[in-house]
Every structure is written in structure tokens, then in C-alpha cells.
Scaffold this motif. Sequence first.
Motif, mmCIF file in Angstrom:
data_model
loop_
_atom_site.group_PDB
_atom_site.id
_atom_site.type_symbol
_atom_site.label_atom_id
_atom_site.label_comp_id
_atom_site.label_asym_id
_atom_site.label_seq_id
_atom_site.Cartn_x
_atom_site.Cartn_y
_atom_site.Cartn_z
ATOM 1 N N GLY A 20 9.528 -10.626 75.512
ATOM 2 C CA GLY A 20 8.990 -10.604 76.883
ATOM 3 C C GLY A 20 9.640 -9.537 77.723
ATOM 4 O O GLY A 20 10.067 -9.787 78.850
ATOM 5 N N LEU A 25 13.003 -10.173 84.198
ATOM 6 C CA LEU A 25 14.336 -10.126 83.598
ATOM 7 C C LEU A 25 14.361 -9.330 82.290
ATOM 8 O O LEU A 25 15.333 -8.616 82.011
ATOM 9 C CB LEU A 25 14.806 -11.565 83.345
ATOM 10 C CG LEU A 25 16.218 -11.716 82.816
ATOM 11 C CD1 LEU A 25 17.247 -11.268 83.852
ATOM 12 C CD2 LEU A 25 16.490 -13.162 82.406
ATOM 13 N N GLY A 26 13.302 -9.431 81.497
ATOM 14 C CA GLY A 26 13.249 -8.733 80.204
ATOM 15 C C GLY A 26 13.440 -7.234 80.396
ATOM 16 O O GLY A 26 14.165 -6.575 79.638
ATOM 17 N N LYS A 58 0.876 -3.348 77.252
ATOM 18 C CA LYS A 58 2.141 -3.727 77.892
ATOM 19 C C LYS A 58 3.322 -3.116 77.139
ATOM 20 O O LYS A 58 4.312 -2.702 77.733
ATOM 21 C CB LYS A 58 2.295 -5.247 77.929
ATOM 22 C CG LYS A 58 1.355 -5.923 78.909
ATOM 23 C CD LYS A 58 1.527 -7.434 78.866
ATOM 24 C CE LYS A 58 0.508 -8.113 79.771
ATOM 25 N NZ LYS A 58 0.526 -9.565 79.647
ATOM 26 N N ALA A 188 6.316 -22.231 74.523
ATOM 27 C CA ALA A 188 6.669 -20.878 74.994
ATOM 28 C C ALA A 188 8.179 -20.742 75.206
ATOM 29 O O ALA A 188 8.774 -19.727 74.861
ATOM 30 C CB ALA A 188 5.921 -20.563 76.282
ATOM 31 N N ILE A 292 19.402 -16.364 90.164
ATOM 32 C CA ILE A 292 18.059 -16.368 90.767
ATOM 33 C C ILE A 292 17.655 -14.929 91.053
ATOM 34 O O ILE A 292 18.363 -14.207 91.761
ATOM 35 C CB ILE A 292 18.062 -17.198 92.065
ATOM 36 C CG1 ILE A 292 18.389 -18.655 91.704
ATOM 37 C CG2 ILE A 292 16.715 -17.124 92.782
ATOM 38 C CD1 ILE A 292 19.124 -19.384 92.756
ATOM 39 N N THR A 295 11.180 -12.359 90.528
ATOM 40 C CA THR A 295 10.272 -11.897 89.463
ATOM 41 C C THR A 295 8.930 -12.593 89.680
ATOM 42 O O THR A 295 8.800 -13.432 90.560
ATOM 43 C CB THR A 295 10.774 -12.288 88.062
ATOM 44 O OG1 THR A 295 10.655 -13.710 87.917
ATOM 45 C CG2 THR A 295 12.208 -11.860 87.820
ATOM 46 N N SER A 296 7.987 -12.269 88.813
ATOM 47 C CA SER A 296 6.672 -12.891 88.995
ATOM 48 C C SER A 296 6.542 -14.198 88.217
ATOM 49 O O SER A 296 5.431 -14.655 87.978
ATOM 50 C CB SER A 296 5.575 -11.902 88.609
ATOM 51 O OG SER A 296 5.881 -11.381 87.343
HETATM 52 N N1 LIG Z 1 13.517 -15.211 87.655
HETATM 53 C C1 LIG Z 1 14.490 -16.093 87.741
HETATM 54 O O1 LIG Z 1 15.110 -16.280 88.791
HETATM 55 C C2 LIG Z 1 14.879 -16.915 86.539
HETATM 56 C C3 LIG Z 1 15.818 -17.924 86.730
HETATM 57 C C4 LIG Z 1 16.217 -18.672 85.625
HETATM 58 C C5 LIG Z 1 15.700 -18.398 84.381
HETATM 59 N N2 LIG Z 1 14.779 -17.421 84.232
HETATM 60 C C6 LIG Z 1 14.275 -17.185 82.878
HETATM 61 O O2 LIG Z 1 14.232 -15.812 82.608
HETATM 62 C C7 LIG Z 1 13.222 -15.546 81.629
HETATM 63 C C8 LIG Z 1 12.335 -14.420 82.116
HETATM 64 O O3 LIG Z 1 11.682 -14.844 83.290
HETATM 65 P P1 LIG Z 1 11.220 -13.850 84.452
HETATM 66 O O4 LIG Z 1 11.668 -14.455 85.716
HETATM 67 O O5 LIG Z 1 11.581 -12.469 84.123
HETATM 68 O O6 LIG Z 1 9.638 -14.074 84.378
HETATM 69 P P2 LIG Z 1 8.429 -13.041 84.172
HETATM 70 O O7 LIG Z 1 8.607 -11.833 85.006
HETATM 71 O O8 LIG Z 1 7.195 -13.874 84.366
HETATM 72 O O9 LIG Z 1 8.561 -12.625 82.647
HETATM 73 C C9 LIG Z 1 8.224 -13.492 81.614
HETATM 74 C C10 LIG Z 1 8.037 -12.696 80.345
HETATM 75 O O10 LIG Z 1 7.704 -13.625 79.305
HETATM 76 C C11 LIG Z 1 6.510 -13.169 78.681
HETATM 77 N N3 LIG Z 1 5.735 -14.281 78.152
HETATM 78 C C12 LIG Z 1 5.164 -15.302 78.830
HETATM 79 N N4 LIG Z 1 4.503 -16.100 77.986
HETATM 80 C C13 LIG Z 1 4.635 -15.576 76.743
HETATM 81 C C14 LIG Z 1 4.158 -15.932 75.468
HETATM 82 N N5 LIG Z 1 3.389 -16.995 75.271
HETATM 83 N N6 LIG Z 1 4.496 -15.157 74.416
HETATM 84 C C15 LIG Z 1 5.268 -14.068 74.578
HETATM 85 N N7 LIG Z 1 5.734 -13.663 75.769
HETATM 86 C C16 LIG Z 1 5.415 -14.410 76.844
HETATM 87 C C17 LIG Z 1 5.738 -12.456 79.778
HETATM 88 O O11 LIG Z 1 4.756 -11.634 79.201
HETATM 89 P P3 LIG Z 1 3.319 -11.402 79.923
HETATM 90 O O12 LIG Z 1 3.532 -10.301 80.902
HETATM 91 O O13 LIG Z 1 2.421 -11.018 78.803
HETATM 92 O O14 LIG Z 1 2.935 -12.692 80.566
HETATM 93 C C18 LIG Z 1 6.875 -11.696 80.440
HETATM 94 O O15 LIG Z 1 7.192 -10.560 79.694
HETATM 95 C C19 LIG Z 1 12.488 -16.871 81.425
HETATM 96 O O16 LIG Z 1 12.984 -17.492 80.275
HETATM 97 C C20 LIG Z 1 12.854 -17.667 82.654
HETATM 98 O O17 LIG Z 1 12.808 -19.047 82.441
HETATM 99 C C21 LIG Z 1 14.355 -16.656 85.284
#
Ligand SMILES: NC(=O)c1ccc[n+]([C@@H]2O[C@H](COP(=O)([O-])OP(=O)(O)OC[C@H]3O[C@@H](n4cnc5c(N)ncnc54)[C@H](OP(=O)(O)O)[C@@H]3O)[C@@H](O)[C@H]2O)c1
Length: 438
Positions: A20, A25-26, A58, A188, A292, A295-296
Motif C-alpha cells: 500500500g 503512510l506507505g 498507481k 485487509a 496520528i 491521510t485519506s
Molecule cells: N493515518 C493515521 O493516522 C494512522 C494511524 C494509525 C494507523 N494507521 C495505519 O497506517 C496504515 C496506512 O494508512 P494510511 O493512513 O496511510 O491510509 P491510506 O492513505 O488510506 O493508505 C492505505 C493504503 O492501503 C492500500 N489498500 C487499501 N486496501 C487495500 C487492499 N485491499 N489491498 C491492497 N492495498 C490496499 C491503499 O491502496 P488504494 O489507494 O488502492 O486504496 C493505500 O495504499 C494502515 O494500516 C492504517 O491502519 C494510520
Amino acid sequence: MSQAENIPQPENGFYVLVTGANSGLGLGIGTRLIDEFLQTRPQTESLVLIITTRDQRKGDATIARLQEHLRKVCKNHERTLPGISRVLQQRVHFRQERLDLLSLLSVQRLSKRLRDTTPKLDVVICNAGIGGWTGINWPLAIWSIVTTWRKALSYPTFKISGIGWVAKPQIAADKEVEEPALGEVFCANNFGHYLLGHYVAPLLARHPPSEDTRGRIIWISSLEAYDFTFDIEDMQGIGSRVPYESSKRLTDIMAITSALPTTSKAVDQYLEASGPSEKTTKPRIYVSHPGICGTSIVPLPLILEYLMFAAFYLARWLGSQWHCVTVEKGAVAMVWLALAKQSTLDSMERKEGVGKWGSATDFWGQERVERSEVAGWGWGGKVGEHKRKGRDPYAQDLTKESQDKFVESGKKCWEDMEQLRLEWEHRLRQAGVSIEMH
Ligand SMILES: NC(=O)c1ccc[n+]([C@@H]2O[C@H](COP(=O)([O-])OP(=O)(O)OC[C@H]3O[C@@H](n4cnc5c(N)ncnc54)[C@H](OP(=O)(O)O)[C@@H]3O)[C@@H](O)[C@H]2O)c1
């Protein structure tokens, strides 16, 4: 053409897989990894950054952004050391792959490809994930932000979750193999990565015991991994009102207990065929969270996104250490876990116990890695340990009883996950669609 052609395999390569990686975050993990790798590793080592996305568009866009970042980093180094840019450029290699964690066959396909084309893996960062939310309870959001500002922004209670969501069927209807429901958020956030880790464990194990490193699987949790959100009888969170939080609590429980003797039978089976031997070492599982970050993962209209960032900065300035705000800062814990020497991690664990590693910042936004409290485990599994900042509103001091319960649930989760893996592998084989690894 052999599959290994066009796939970077530099001598002395350090292979990191990030799932991802196209957003949030990725992407922060990708850019930070480039920066820190180039700064801290010897010139003889190269980074092979394997990113996964759900489609080619992507993937291409992500590689373009990472290449652009690398160019900028090199330009900055060039100013202080003319000629260094070319050397640095050659030390980073990109590769993209497809992965949809909601399709077990997609996980198997990627795993097979990696096993066929990659000499080893050093780190797998299981970043991809979904929230499974349908919206925000705005009256509650406004009320809680106004009345309990910091708590509401660190431990929100106003996101509305989809309940009972299940992943699309894994097997085509004409195969006539019955399949049980697979919780969507669970698949997921936990199960897809769990299978991936199992299949690539032999690549992660390719480190002789003489090296100061071990293959690492880094799971991403959250501050919101509260104990009460998880029901061991509904591990997939299908009946849960908070499946995201449940999936993150499961992440914490399984990662922390993976290092304990009580789970060793299931964990050894999970990491099967991965050693130890003269040439291999059993990989390790670590857990981290990004604090925190904006992100989207919670989709918001643009204007509200600006307001969210403003509120996050304010929370930081009012003393919340977990408001990393930007993804580059949020990535500090994962990148540190990826690059730290094994002896450093081992000696920290020997002194302070196994822990959950979080990204934190100070008032000025200087990021650092901080241990995070886990209900039933504390900061390092030691009853009576000194209390740190950043506790959640439901935190309770660790007792012998709560720790025993935690360790016991870890054992059960590992056994149940292994059973679920074996059942699904059997089902896919029975339907004739399974992708065999050997
Ligand atoms: N943002 C925060 O504050 C926060 C806090 C705690 C933990 N986290 C954790 O950090 C991680 C990343 O989150 P983020 O905030 O960066 O969210 P994000 O911007 O929505 O990124 C999520 C990533 O996961 C991918 N993804 C979603 N469903 C998938 C699937 N079925 N198969 C493969 N890839 C998939 C998305 O790809 P697409 O673009 O194709 O959907 C995107 O690249 C998550 O594990 C989240 O729980 C984030």
C-alpha cells in the motif's frame, strides 16, 4: 524471458517490501527509507524498494514520486559533495508489484512471484489497510472536539463503522466449493498480510546467524487498539461495531506474543521452512504505529482536510506527543525498525521487554520513536514498570492477572489464525485455484 529479468538484484542489496505504498503512510515510509538508508548505510549497500499497489497506474505514479524524491535527495547531497549524486542514485532500485489484500489468490500470486524472482527479503512492512468507516457522526465529533480537544483528536469516538462487512467471494461460484464469510476489515488489515508473511518467510529467513540482522515483518497498528474493541470469539470483527479497532488490537496481541514461548508452536508452524540452520535465521515480527497523521484513510472534503491538519497541529502544540501530522514523521518508527541493527533491537528488548513502537514528536515537530502502552502488556510486559506519557483514556496499570489474560489470548489468536490459514489453503486447493509455492 526469465521472470528475474528487469528485476533489480544488486550485489549487497537490502530488500524491503512495502504494501500500500501509493498513498499516505506507505508513501512516507518509502521516502523516509530512501533518506535514512542513504545516510546510515555504507556506500557498498543498495536499497531494493519493492512497493505494492492495487493497479499498474498507481504503481507507476508511486515509482515516479519516489524517483522524484530520490533526485531531490541526491541534489541536496551534491551541493555538499560534488559527484556524489551519481553514486547515490545507483544505490536505490525500485520495483513494483500488484497486491490486493482482499483476494487471497492475489496474495498467493505475489508471494510466488517474489519467491521465484527475489534472492531474499530483509523487511516486509505490512502498511496497507482500510478503516471500514462509512462516515463521521458530526454532532458527536464537534461536541467531543470542543469539550475534550486532545482526547477527541487522539482517541476519536465519532467515526461510524460499517458493520458486518465481508470480503467478496474468493472462489468463483461455478467451482461449487462452499466458502465461509471473511471479515473485510480483518482480511485487509490482518489476514491478507498474515498469509503474505507466511509465504515469504523463507525469503526473510535467508540470513545466516553470523549476520547482525534477521528478516523482519513489521505490522502496523494504531493508538486505537483498545482491549474492549476485540472479542476473541469474533476474531474477524464481523459482528463488531468497531472492526478497525478490533483488527488493530488483534495486531498488537499477535505481534507482541509472537516472541513469547507460549505461542512458539503456532509461530514456528507459521514461519515453517524458514530455519534456523547454518544459512537461515527465523524471522521476527515487530509491531509499530504512526501516531496520528493526516491521510485519506478517513476521506474528507478538501476544506475539512485543511481543518483536520490545523486541529492536529494544535493538538501537538497543546502537548500531544502522538500528533506526527505528516506521513514522513509518522514513518519514523517503521523505518527505524526496518534499519536498526539486530543487536540494538535485541538488547532493547532484553532490557525493557518486547514492545509496540510508536512514532511521536515534540512541540517543534522533532520526531522520535517511543514505546506505546498495550493493554494487558504495558510498555514492556513488566508489572510495576515506570509509567510514561501518552496513555490512552482507558489505560489501566498492568497487573499479573491482566498480563496472564493477554498472554493466554495471544496463544488462542495464534492457534485460531493458523487454523484459519490452513482451512483457507485447503479450500483454495479443493477448488483447484490455489497457487502452489513450490
Ligand atoms: N493515518 C493515521 O493516522 C494512522 C494511524 C494509525 C494507523 N494507521 C495505519 O497506517 C496504515 C496506512 O494508512 P494510511 O493512513 O496511510 O491510509 P491510506 O492513505 O488510506 O493508505 C492505505 C493504503 O492501503 C492500500 N489498500 C487499501 N486496501 C487495500 C487492499 N485491499 N489491498 C491492497 N492495498 C490496499 C491503499 O491502496 P488504494 O489507494 O488502492 O486504496 C493505500 O495504499 C494502515 O494500516 C492504517 O491502519 C494510520
